[in-house]
Write an enzyme that holds these catalytic residues in place. Structure first.
Site, short mmCIF file in Angstrom:
data_model
loop_
_atom_site.label_atom_id
_atom_site.label_comp_id
_atom_site.label_asym_id
_atom_site.label_seq_id
_atom_site.Cartn_x
_atom_site.Cartn_y
_atom_site.Cartn_z
N VAL A 46 10.33 26.17 21.47
CA VAL A 46 10.32 27.43 20.72
C VAL A 46 9.04 27.52 19.89
CG1 VAL A 46 11.53 28.85 19.02
CG2 VAL A 46 12.84 27.44 20.64
N LYS A 47 8.32 28.58 20.11
CA LYS A 47 7.03 28.80 19.44
C LYS A 47 7.26 29.62 18.17
CE LYS A 47 2.38 30.08 21.07
NZ LYS A 47 1.70 30.78 22.18
N VAL A 48 6.95 29.02 17.02
CA VAL A 48 7.28 29.60 15.71
C VAL A 48 6.00 29.79 14.89
CG1 VAL A 48 8.61 29.27 13.59
CG2 VAL A 48 9.51 28.40 15.77
N VAL A 80 8.97 33.31 19.49
CA VAL A 80 9.86 34.24 18.80
C VAL A 80 9.03 35.40 18.24
CG1 VAL A 80 11.47 32.40 18.17
CG2 VAL A 80 9.68 33.08 16.57
N ALA A 95 7.82 29.22 24.36
CA ALA A 95 8.34 30.60 24.36
C ALA A 95 8.38 31.09 22.91
CB ALA A 95 9.73 30.64 24.99
#
Length: 218
Positions: free
Chosen positions: A87-89, A63, A61
């Site tokens: 979390v995809k950064v 940001v 998912a």
């Protein structure tokens, strides 16, 4: 090598899951918008629905913030949605700092928009669970995306980094095969290239012959 599907389309996710080979999902705001998901609460609910379909797979998912505090706050909310959320950064300075913070606080990350071995090293040093080199976009720029996968795989093996190489921006079934040869841990792809692996003209010819011969026993 694990298979992720790169989409926000629930029907495509279900189709890949029903095939029995799906290990996870990656998506982003653009893919969400493509299927008509608008507004933060709707996006969060869509992530939850995806997690319910792919019960045991990681769901990346993304940001949309680009400052450290924004990335952290957004990432905490995403991670709280479901235990399988990663979390995809983005691979930017503030993103690397945030990946380190997430790692220290037990939140898994996928470092995205990676285009060089140097970037992959930084992501691994910060503790990213996944690093996502973009093969198709690298190919578009005149370089060899698969060669980058090979280079990162060699570096990670030599250095003992545990970050998994998640090959992204897959454009064809051939890309998937090449990534398997190059040492990718995961590929994420639209549904079409995955289904393309099923196809071979000799399979069709052979099946037609078997069915024709089977009629002789009726």
């Amino acid at each position: 090598m694990k298979f992720f599907i790169d989409t926000a389309d629930l029907e495509q996710i279900k189709e890949a899951n029903d095939l029995g080979i799906l290990d996870g999902v990656t998506t982003n705001p653009s893919l969400m918008a493509k299927v008509g998901i608008k507004g933060q609460e709707a996006v969060y609910q869509h992530y939850k629905t995806i997690c319910e379909i792919v019960k045991d797979g990681d769901i990346s998912a993304e940001v949309v913030s680009t400052d450290f505090n924004g990335i952290v706050e957004e990432g905490k909310k995403l991670a709280a949605l479901h235990k399988n959320i990663v979390v995809k950064v983005p691979m930017i300075k503030e993103g690397v700092k945030a990946i380190k913070w997430f790692t220290d606080n037990g939140i898994r990350t996928n470092c995205t928009l990676v285009f060089s071995a140097g970037q992959a090293i930084l992501a691994a040093k910060a503790g990213a669970a996944y690093v996502s080199p973009f093969l198709g976009r690298i190919d578009d720029s005149g370089w060899d995306g698969v060669q980058l996968i090979e280079q990162i795989a060699e570096i990670y093996a030599v250095q003992g980094y545990e970050t998994e190489i998640l090959a992204a921006s897959i454009r064809s079934s051939l890309h998937i095969i090449q990534c398997a040869e190059a040492g990718a841990d995961v590929i994420t792809s639209p549904l079409e290239p995955i289904l393309g692996l099923l196809k071979h003209p000799l399979t069709d010819i052979g099946l037609a012959k078997f069915l024709e011969d089977a009629k002789k026993f009726n």
